[in-house]
Design a protein around this motif. Structure first.
Motif, PDB file in Angstrom:
ATOM      1  N   GLY A  98      -4.570 -17.864 -62.643  1.00 59.94           N
ATOM      2  CA  GLY A  98      -5.775 -17.859 -62.094  1.00 59.94           C
ATOM      3  C   GLY A  98      -5.755 -17.569 -60.988  1.00 59.94           C
ATOM      4  N   PHE A  99      -4.767 -17.860 -60.117  1.00 62.61           N
ATOM      5  CA  PHE A  99      -4.696 -17.280 -59.143  1.00 62.61           C
ATOM      6  C   PHE A  99      -4.228 -15.805 -58.130  1.00 62.61           C
ATOM      7  CE2 PHE A  99      -1.743 -16.900 -55.218  1.00 62.61           C
ATOM      8  CZ  PHE A  99      -2.846 -17.168 -54.270  1.00 62.61           C
ATOM      9  N   ARG A 100      -3.173 -15.397 -60.000  1.00 60.80           N
ATOM     10  CA  ARG A 100      -2.820 -14.191 -59.953  1.00 60.80           C
ATOM     11  C   ARG A 100      -3.795 -12.863 -60.246  1.00 60.80           C
ATOM     12  NH1 ARG A 100      -1.029 -10.690 -64.539  1.00 60.80           N
ATOM     13  NH2 ARG A 100      -0.400  -8.632 -63.623  1.00 60.80           N
ATOM     14  N   ARG A 101      -4.529 -13.091 -61.018  1.00 58.95           N
ATOM     15  CA  ARG A 101      -5.968 -12.797 -61.340  1.00 58.95           C
ATOM     16  C   ARG A 101      -6.605 -12.535 -60.734  1.00 58.95           C
ATOM     17  NH1 ARG A 101      -7.188 -13.011 -66.934  1.00 58.95           N
ATOM     18  NH2 ARG A 101      -6.346 -15.780 -66.806  1.00 58.95           N
ATOM     19  N   TRP A 102      -7.543 -13.700 -59.898  1.00 57.19           N
ATOM     20  CA  TRP A 102      -8.279 -13.388 -58.847  1.00 57.19           C
ATOM     21  C   TRP A 102      -7.573 -12.521 -57.769  1.00 57.19           C
ATOM     22  CZ3 TRP A 102      -7.243 -14.641 -53.271  1.00 57.19           C
ATOM     23  CH2 TRP A 102      -8.786 -14.894 -52.578  1.00 57.19           C
ATOM     24  N   ALA A 103      -6.393 -12.437 -57.079  1.00 58.67           N
ATOM     25  CA  ALA A 103      -5.854 -11.939 -56.409  1.00 58.67           C
ATOM     26  C   ALA A 103      -6.091 -10.107 -56.654  1.00 58.67           C
ATOM     27  CB  ALA A 103      -4.863 -12.027 -55.680  1.00 58.67           C
ATOM     28  N   LEU A 104      -5.678 -10.019 -58.123  1.00 56.54           N
ATOM     29  CA  LEU A 104      -5.451  -8.606 -58.366  1.00 56.54           C
ATOM     30  C   LEU A 104      -7.429  -8.719 -58.534  1.00 56.54           C
ATOM     31  CD1 LEU A 104      -3.083  -8.639 -61.100  1.00 56.54           C
ATOM     32  CD2 LEU A 104      -2.960  -7.614 -58.487  1.00 56.54           C
ATOM     33  N   ALA A 105      -7.835  -9.064 -59.128  1.00 61.42           N
ATOM     34  CA  ALA A 105      -9.209  -8.630 -59.180  1.00 61.42           C
ATOM     35  C   ALA A 105     -10.120  -8.686 -57.627  1.00 61.42           C
ATOM     36  CB  ALA A 105     -10.284  -9.462 -59.916  1.00 61.42           C
ATOM     37  N   HIS A 106      -9.877  -9.606 -56.235  1.00 59.05           N
ATOM     38  CA  HIS A 106     -10.337  -9.988 -55.176  1.00 59.05           C
ATOM     39  C   HIS A 106      -9.377  -8.804 -53.853  1.00 59.05           C
ATOM     40  CE1 HIS A 106     -13.953 -11.225 -57.228  1.00 59.05           C
ATOM     41  NE2 HIS A 106     -13.250 -12.327 -57.874  1.00 59.05           N
ATOM     42  N   PRO A 107      -9.027  -8.571 -53.856  1.00 56.50           N
ATOM     43  CA  PRO A 107      -7.799  -7.445 -53.069  1.00 56.50           C
ATOM     44  C   PRO A 107      -8.593  -7.351 -51.666  1.00 56.50           C
ATOM     45  CG  PRO A 107      -8.686  -5.282 -54.458  1.00 56.50           C
ATOM     46  CD  PRO A 107      -8.918  -7.223 -54.684  1.00 56.50           C
ATOM     47  N   GLN A 108      -9.842  -7.322 -51.363  1.00 52.50           N
ATOM     48  CA  GLN A 108      -9.631  -7.340 -50.048  1.00 52.50           C
ATOM     49  C   GLN A 108      -9.519  -9.037 -49.407  1.00 52.50           C
ATOM     50  OE1 GLN A 108     -10.193  -4.909 -49.075  1.00 52.50           O
ATOM     51  NE2 GLN A 108     -11.109  -3.392 -50.596  1.00 52.50           N
ATOM     52  N   GLU A 109     -10.441 -10.014 -50.741  1.00 51.83           N
ATOM     53  CA  GLU A 109     -10.836 -11.015 -50.320  1.00 51.83           C
ATOM     54  C   GLU A 109      -8.765 -12.033 -49.733  1.00 51.83           C
ATOM     55  OE1 GLU A 109     -13.040  -9.924 -52.397  1.00 51.83           O
ATOM     56  OE2 GLU A 109     -14.530 -11.146 -53.599  1.00 51.83           O
ATOM     57  N   PHE A 110      -8.320 -11.298 -50.820  1.00 56.34           N
ATOM     58  CA  PHE A 110      -6.713 -12.053 -50.724  1.00 56.34           C
ATOM     59  C   PHE A 110      -6.334 -11.565 -49.678  1.00 56.34           C
ATOM     60  CE2 PHE A 110      -2.832 -11.419 -51.184  1.00 56.34           C
ATOM     61  CZ  PHE A 110      -2.025 -12.606 -52.005  1.00 56.34           C
TER      62      PHE A 110
END
Lengths: 243, 243
Positions: A98-110
Motif C-alpha cells: 500500500g505504501f508503494r502504491r500510494w507513493a507511485l500514485a502520488h509522487p508529488q505528495e511523496f
DNA sequence: GTGCTCTTGTGAACGCCGTTAACTACACCG
DNA sequence: CGGTGTAGTTAACGGCGTTCACAAGAGCAC
C-alpha cells in the motif's frame, strides 16, 4: 456536540475548501503549482484573504503535509480491514504494498512528505513534524504490534545491537509499546526488545529506499517493470527479519 | 591542443562563471534560490543574457545536476586514492561513507540529483539522465569491479533470482562488465553473474535508503547521533552481501 | 435598535521571478 | 572596408508571495 457559532463553522468550511483546492493543485500539477493566488482564484476570492487562515505559503504547505499523511494512513488502514485478524504477515505485506502504491500514485505528495529536506531548527512545534509522522507511523506500528503480539519472533538478539544505539532505540521501543497498547493489543516488554526495534528500523530503511528509488527513477539500470523488483525485495525483507 | 578562437574561450569562461555562481547559490540557499536573475546579478550582467547560454532555467538546472554529480564522483575517487590497491572491502566502505558525508554536507545537491521526481518522458536525451548517473555510477561500479576481480564471492546464487528480473539484471550485469573492463580490470563473466548484480542492487537500495532517511530526517524516532547508526547499517550490509 | 468591535474580505502596491522581443555594440571574416 | 553573427542591453508581460490600508458585515453589549 460541538457548539460552534456560525462564524466558526463558516471559517472551518472555508479552511476545508482551501486545503482541498491546494490538494488538488498538488496532485494535478505538482508542488510548484500550489500557489496562494491559484488557490484563491479557484475559490473565487483574492490571495491576501488566505492570510486570514495561514500565516504564509509555507504554513499552508505544512498543514497540507499533515493532510496528505493522514490520508495515506487512512488508505493503508482501509486495505488492512479486508484481511483476517490473524494473518499478520499478510498485513505487513499489505501495508508495504500500500505504501508503494500510494507513493507511485502520488509522487508529488511523496516528495513533499518524505523527501523534502527537514528544516534544521524545527523540532519544538511538536504538531508538525511529529504529529505528521504519527498519523502515518501509527498504522505502520500497529501492524508491527500485532505481529509481535502473535509471538512471532523478530530475529535480532538485543546483545547484537551496538551500544551507542541502545539509548535511542530504547526510546523508540518505548514509543512502540505505547502506540501498540493504545491500539488495544496487550504486549509485554519481553516481546519487544531493543533488538526488535533495531530490526524494525532496518525494515523501514529498506522499504523506504526501494520505494524512493522507484519514485525518483534512480535505479542503477533501466527497469522494465518495477513491480516484480519490489515484490522480490519484499520477499527478501520479510525473510530477513524472520517472519 | 584545443585551437579555440577568442570568442569560444570567452564564451566557455562565462559559462563556467554562470555554473559556478549557480552552484554557490544552490549550496548557500537551496534550489529555490538558483534564479536566473540572481545568477546574472552576481555576475554583473542582466538575466536575459543567460539565454545565450541556456535555453531555460530548467536547462541550466539540468547541467547543474551533471556538475554536481561529477564533483561527487571526483570526491569519492579522491578519498579512494589513499587506500591500498588490495584493500577492496576498505574501498567499499570508503565509497559508502563518502557518499553519506557528501549527501549530508550538500543536502540541496543531494535532493536535486537523487530525490527529484524524474521527468516522465525524458529518456531520449542520453546525455542528461544517463550521463549524469554515469559519472557517479562509474566510480561506484569500478570499486565493485575491483572487489569482484579479487575473487571475493558475492553470495546470492543466480538461480535464486526471480525470473522476471533476469532480463533487466542481465543488462545491468553487461553494463557492469563493460564499465569494469574499461577501467582496466580483467573480469570474466563467470565472476559476475546475475545473482551478483541482484545483490549489488540490494546494496544500493539499502545505502540509498539510509542516506536519504538521514538527509530528510525521516527516521521513525529522534536520532541523537546518526553516524553510529550508519556505521552499524554499513557493517550489516557488508556482512549480508558476504564481504 | 444603536453603536462598538472584531472578523473576513478587497484593492493597490512592492519587489521578486521566468521569459520574450526589439535593439545595440562589437568582434570576426572576406 | 562592409557584412554577419554574437553577446549583451532595455522594456515589457504575466505570475508569484506578501503587506497595508480600507470596506463590509456579523456578533454582541446596552
Amino acid at each position: 456536540m460541538t457548539q460552534a457559532t456560525r462564524r466558526e463553522r463558516d471559517r472551518a468550511a472555508t479552511d476545508r475548501e482551501i486545503r482541498q483546492q491546494a490538494r488538488s493543485l498538488l496532485v494535478d500539477d505538482g508542488p510548484a503549482a500550489v500557489t496562494l493566488r491559484a488557490i484563491a482564484r479557484e475559490l473565487g476570492i483574492t490571495a491576501p484573504a488566505l492570510y486570514r487562515y495561514y500565516s504564509s505559503r509555507e504554513d499552508l504547505i505544512e498543514h497540507l503535509r499533515a493532510d496528505v499523511c493522514a490520508d495515506l494512513a487512512a488508505e493503508l488502514a482501509g486495505g488492512l480491514s479486508a484481511l483476517a485478524e490473524t494473518d499478520h504477515v499478510g498485513q505487513v505485506l499489505t501495508v508495504c504494498r500500500g505504501f508503494r502504491r500510494w507513493a507511485l500514485a502520488h509522487p508529488q505528495e511523496f516528495t513533499l512528505v518524505f523527501a523534502s529536506p527537514s528544516p534544521p531548527g524545527v523540532h519544538c512545534p511538536v504538531s508538525a513534524q511529529e504529529q505528521v509522522r504519527d498519523s502515518f507511523g501509527r498504522i505502520f506500528l500497529t501492524v508491527a504490534g500485532r505481529v509481535l503480539a502473535n509471538g512471532l519472533p523478530i530475529t535480532r538478539p538485543d546483545h547484537d545491537v551496538p551500544e551507542v544505539l541502545v539509548a535511542d532505540l530504547t526510546h523508540f521501543r518505548d514509543e512502540l509499546l505505547l502506540t501498540i497498547t493504545e491500539s488495544g493489543v496487550d504486549l509485554g516488554a519481553d516481546q519487544l526488545g531493543v533488538g526488535t526495534a533495531y530490526v524494525m528500523l532496518q525494515f523501514w530503511v529498506r522499504l523506504y529506499g526501494q520505494v524512493a528509488l522507484e519514485v525518483f527513477g534512480q535505479f542503477p539500470f533501466p527497469v522494465s517493470d518495477a513491480e516484480p523488483l519490489f515484490e522480490s525485495m519484499l520477499t527478501d525483507l520479510v525473510r530477513d527479519v524472520g517472519l
